[in-house]
Design an enzyme around this catalytic site. Sequence first.
Site: not given
Length: 309
Positions: A46-47
């Site tokens: 996940l960023d």
Amino acid sequence: MQPRSRWKPINGVLLLDKPVGLSSNDALQKARRLFQAARAGHTGTLDPLASGLLPVCFGEATRFAGMMLDADKEYLAQVCLGVRTTTGDAEGEVIETREVSVDEYALHRAVHAHVGDIEQVPPMHSALKHEGKPLYEYARAGETIERAVRHVRILEIELLDVRLPAFSMRVLCSKGTYIRTLAEDIGAMLGCGAHLTGLRRTRTGPLNLDEAVTLERIAAYNEEVRGVLLGPPDMLLQTLPSCRLGEADALRLVNGQTVPVEAVETDSVLQEDCMVRAYRGGRFLGLVVPRHGYLRVKRLLPQESAQTS
């Protein structure tokens, strides 16, 4: 990091609610230290801008982490029309501002035009690697790398809150889908541009954010009882069919021998060459594959690690 002597052979799956601002690896390492787990891995990045569900695998559960990489994902996304940024999200610099003259009907049409099989070009500000280095490192150095078009699938998009020029949407999509690219593409179709202002992952395959815990909640538990927050390794595999073996057949299987399909109990017809969860009593043994009438070992747990520690 913990002293080497403090690492423990923890086995199980943690459904972590990753906060905004941490990379997936940073969140993984914080969770690992809280459990003092000797081995850990996650099931898909996940960023830092994104929050939400990050399944973390400890110990023997890491054997099955790769199974989640191909799973469909669900996100809640916030989008702002009329503004384009260098990164496609709120972390980038504004590169263009346009008037937003679209109405809600036009937005619905543009959003639902992206449901189905679509093509995306991965953004430069992503963790996708080129020659061993993430694309975002090239982007920060001012370099642009040519990226191959990806074929992804948007299974569902539901508009949740429309307050133009902003709106939110729920997106169910295949692996490899970039939601910031989806937002930019919707903005391009509307002729005004767009960028992502928020992103939260709510589901990965059969796993839901509702069951996830934050780093703060983990830390609030006494170290001796944090194990209650872990699920068993087979929670990653809930969508696969299962079979139950008797003691003798289970012993043959763990010794690397094949077992006739007709000798096991199943709830459904087992498909040739499709992975199946194998159990002895209520204990998860691992994955097997039916082939030519026999179950063959795909990936097994060591017997002392078949349950969460």
